[in-house]
Design an enzyme around this catalytic site. Sequence first.
Site, PDB file in Angstrom:
ATOM      1  N   GLY A 198       0.831  -1.211   0.000  1.00  0.00           N
ATOM      2  CA  GLY A 198       0.000   0.000   0.000  1.00  0.00           C
ATOM      3  C   GLY A 198       0.855   1.245   0.000  1.00  0.00           C
ATOM      4  O   GLY A 198       1.867   1.315   0.704  1.00  0.00           O
ATOM      5  N   ARG A 234      13.274  10.321  -3.149  1.00  0.00           N
ATOM      6  CA  ARG A 234      14.138  11.486  -3.406  1.00  0.00           C
ATOM      7  C   ARG A 234      15.430  11.390  -2.600  1.00  0.00           C
ATOM      8  O   ARG A 234      16.535  11.621  -3.121  1.00  0.00           O
ATOM      9  CB  ARG A 234      13.374  12.762  -3.034  1.00  0.00           C
ATOM     10  N   ARG A 281      19.216  11.149  -4.088  1.00  0.00           N
ATOM     11  CA  ARG A 281      20.190  12.226  -3.835  1.00  0.00           C
ATOM     12  C   ARG A 281      21.350  11.722  -2.969  1.00  0.00           C
ATOM     13  O   ARG A 281      22.503  12.108  -3.181  1.00  0.00           O
ATOM     14  CB  ARG A 281      19.490  13.411  -3.170  1.00  0.00           C
ATOM     15  N   ARG A 327       1.049  -5.225  -5.464  1.00  0.00           N
ATOM     16  CA  ARG A 327       1.309  -6.425  -4.654  1.00  0.00           C
ATOM     17  C   ARG A 327       1.482  -7.552  -5.675  1.00  0.00           C
ATOM     18  O   ARG A 327       0.617  -7.767  -6.508  1.00  0.00           O
ATOM     19  CB  ARG A 327       0.137  -6.710  -3.720  1.00  0.00           C
ATOM     20  N   ASP A 337       5.535  -4.978   5.875  1.00  0.00           N
ATOM     21  CA  ASP A 337       6.231  -6.232   6.192  1.00  0.00           C
ATOM     22  C   ASP A 337       6.192  -7.234   5.036  1.00  0.00           C
ATOM     23  O   ASP A 337       7.112  -8.045   4.892  1.00  0.00           O
ATOM     24  CB  ASP A 337       5.789  -6.840   7.525  1.00  0.00           C
ATOM     25  N   THR A 393       4.325   2.519   5.583  1.00  0.00           N
ATOM     26  CA  THR A 393       2.923   2.093   5.634  1.00  0.00           C
ATOM     27  C   THR A 393       2.189   2.972   6.641  1.00  0.00           C
ATOM     28  O   THR A 393       2.755   3.317   7.693  1.00  0.00           O
ATOM     29  CB  THR A 393       2.757   0.605   6.031  1.00  0.00           C
ATOM     30  N   ASP A 452      -0.004   2.034   8.528  1.00  0.00           N
ATOM     31  CA  ASP A 452      -0.467   1.212   9.650  1.00  0.00           C
ATOM     32  C   ASP A 452       0.453   1.257  10.875  1.00  0.00           C
ATOM     33  O   ASP A 452       0.032   0.910  11.977  1.00  0.00           O
ATOM     34  CB  ASP A 452      -0.605  -0.261   9.207  1.00  0.00           C
ATOM     35  N   ASP A 459       2.592  -0.819  11.651  1.00  0.00           N
ATOM     36  CA  ASP A 459       2.488  -2.155  12.250  1.00  0.00           C
ATOM     37  C   ASP A 459       3.730  -3.017  12.010  1.00  0.00           C
ATOM     38  O   ASP A 459       3.667  -4.230  12.135  1.00  0.00           O
ATOM     39  CB  ASP A 459       1.250  -2.883  11.682  1.00  0.00           C
ATOM     40  N   ARG A 518     -17.497  15.814  13.857  1.00  0.00           N
ATOM     41  CA  ARG A 518     -17.862  16.259  15.213  1.00  0.00           C
ATOM     42  C   ARG A 518     -18.802  17.480  15.148  1.00  0.00           C
ATOM     43  O   ARG A 518     -19.769  17.555  15.903  1.00  0.00           O
ATOM     44  CB  ARG A 518     -16.588  16.596  15.989  1.00  0.00           C
ATOM     45  N   ARG A 563     -25.859  13.677  17.804  1.00  0.00           N
ATOM     46  CA  ARG A 563     -25.830  12.325  17.255  1.00  0.00           C
ATOM     47  C   ARG A 563     -24.570  11.564  17.672  1.00  0.00           C
ATOM     48  O   ARG A 563     -23.643  12.131  18.256  1.00  0.00           O
ATOM     49  CB  ARG A 563     -25.817  12.407  15.722  1.00  0.00           C
ATOM     50  N   GLY A 622      -5.709   0.387   9.159  1.00  0.00           N
ATOM     51  CA  GLY A 622      -4.721  -0.117  10.106  1.00  0.00           C
ATOM     52  C   GLY A 622      -4.459  -1.603   9.940  1.00  0.00           C
ATOM     53  O   GLY A 622      -3.719  -2.203  10.697  1.00  0.00           O
ATOM     54  N   ARG A 623      -5.180  -2.203   8.986  1.00  0.00           N
ATOM     55  CA  ARG A 623      -5.073  -3.653   8.743  1.00  0.00           C
ATOM     56  C   ARG A 623      -5.374  -4.418  10.039  1.00  0.00           C
ATOM     57  O   ARG A 623      -6.384  -4.172  10.642  1.00  0.00           O
ATOM     58  CB  ARG A 623      -3.690  -3.990   8.181  1.00  0.00           C
ATOM     59  N   GLY A 641     -10.526  12.872  20.981  1.00  0.00           N
ATOM     60  CA  GLY A 641     -11.295  12.773  22.228  1.00  0.00           C
ATOM     61  C   GLY A 641     -12.492  11.859  22.056  1.00  0.00           C
ATOM     62  O   GLY A 641     -13.634  12.204  22.427  1.00  0.00           O
TER      63      GLY A 641
HETATM   64  O1  F6P Z   1      -1.489  -1.414   4.665  1.00  0.00           O
HETATM   65  C1  F6P Z   1      -2.055  -0.199   4.312  1.00  0.00           C
HETATM   66  C2  F6P Z   1      -3.546  -0.336   4.100  1.00  0.00           C
HETATM   67  O2  F6P Z   1      -4.081   0.927   3.769  1.00  0.00           O
HETATM   68  C3  F6P Z   1      -4.317  -0.931   5.283  1.00  0.00           C
HETATM   69  O3  F6P Z   1      -4.562   0.003   6.300  1.00  0.00           O
HETATM   70  C4  F6P Z   1      -5.549  -1.441   4.598  1.00  0.00           C
HETATM   71  O4  F6P Z   1      -6.113  -2.521   5.322  1.00  0.00           O
HETATM   72  C5  F6P Z   1      -5.020  -1.907   3.266  1.00  0.00           C
HETATM   73  O5  F6P Z   1      -3.810  -1.225   3.028  1.00  0.00           O
HETATM   74  C6  F6P Z   1      -5.952  -1.653   2.116  1.00  0.00           C
HETATM   75  O6  F6P Z   1      -5.391  -2.227   0.982  1.00  0.00           O
HETATM   76  P1  F6P Z   1      -5.878  -1.926  -0.508  1.00  0.00           P
HETATM   77  O7  F6P Z   1      -5.296  -0.602  -0.908  1.00  0.00           O
HETATM   78  O8  F6P Z   1      -5.321  -3.053  -1.294  1.00  0.00           O
HETATM   79  O9  F6P Z   1      -7.370  -1.856  -0.485  1.00  0.00           O
END
Ligand code: F6P
Length: 329
Positions: A19, A29, A33, A80, A111, A133, A135, A137, A162, A170, A178-179, A193
């Site tokens: 992603g 860049r 450089r 990918r 990863d 990324t 995420d 993560d 908000r 509401r 965030g996967r 908040g």
């Molecule tokens: O890993 C980055 C991310 O944006 C995740 O937060 C999300 O789950 C995933 O990629 C979405 O992937 P795609 O762009 O293939 O829909």
Amino acid sequence: MEEKKTGAVRRIGVLTSGGDAPGMNAAIRSVVRSALQRGIECVGIRRGWAGLISGDITPLASADVSRIINRGGTILYTARSDQFRTEEGMLQAVATCKLLGLDGVVAIGGDGTFRGANALASYGVSVVGIPGTIDNDIVCTDYTIGFDTAANTAVECIDRLRDTMQSHERCAVVEVMGRRAGYLALAVGLAVGATAVLVPERPYSFESHVAEKIRRARLSGKTNFIIVVAEGAASAVTVGEEIREHLGLDPRVTILGHIQRGGSPTVKDRVMATRMGYEAVRLLAEGKTNRVVCAEGESIVDRDIVEALSMEKTLNPEEFQVMTVMTGA
Ligand code: F6P
């Protein structure tokens, strides 16, 4: 720009994979450089690992990376690649490296990208990874390029929500990316908040993590609520339905989606990307391979990819504790 010749490393490639994340262009860049500064030529490999298999490359001179530090996305495109996971694809990628005379490859991504880099390194190709990324993560690093921009984008969107939630009294249920991890949701939840924050690291309980918090907030006089849901924790649509059914509210559900991945990178992402790009080139120039550039607190360090991928990353316990207090425990 002054050029200094470096040992055996004369030509390297740079690619972005997985992603996209704001700041990837700043990293490209910096790689270009920093390489030129050392007398190393740099080529861009387009569309991630797939481009390495097919030899989809573009020369990258200093001027080619002008005016991209502020741009979101990646000028090299990203993808990918299933083919790269096969023996045949890997051998083809190795052959491309030889054909192009690449003495090293800098791979910017998550990863999955690092697993690919590790596999390629096992065939004798010098590789260095840069974590990119939204995420955040990746286990080996405290920070991944793109996280700060994505968090700020999500916060800006929720601040707007908000306003209207407050006017209509509401409840907003907002799903963030965030996967399988809750770093983005936790940071965003703290920053807006939120009444409740759902993260995959904690098994979801509607009663204690949503209903109870909304009831308490109501008792304290609140009439509008923001529920932040990490995509890996629950579906915002389901949470909205549960709120309607069990609490008698009329919630509005927003899935922020890919809007979080775009936009001009923040100062933090530009600076981290630039520092990490510089470090990646330094490692390759010094003959190091199969390393990942990592943030450790305020420092930039490097780790072996295998070691990096086997480390464990948990949510920052102090941040998590603060969130539980801010959302009424
Ligand atoms: O890993 C980055 C991310 O944006 C995740 O937060 C999300 O789950 C995933 O990629 C979405 O992937 P795609 O762009 O293939 O829909």
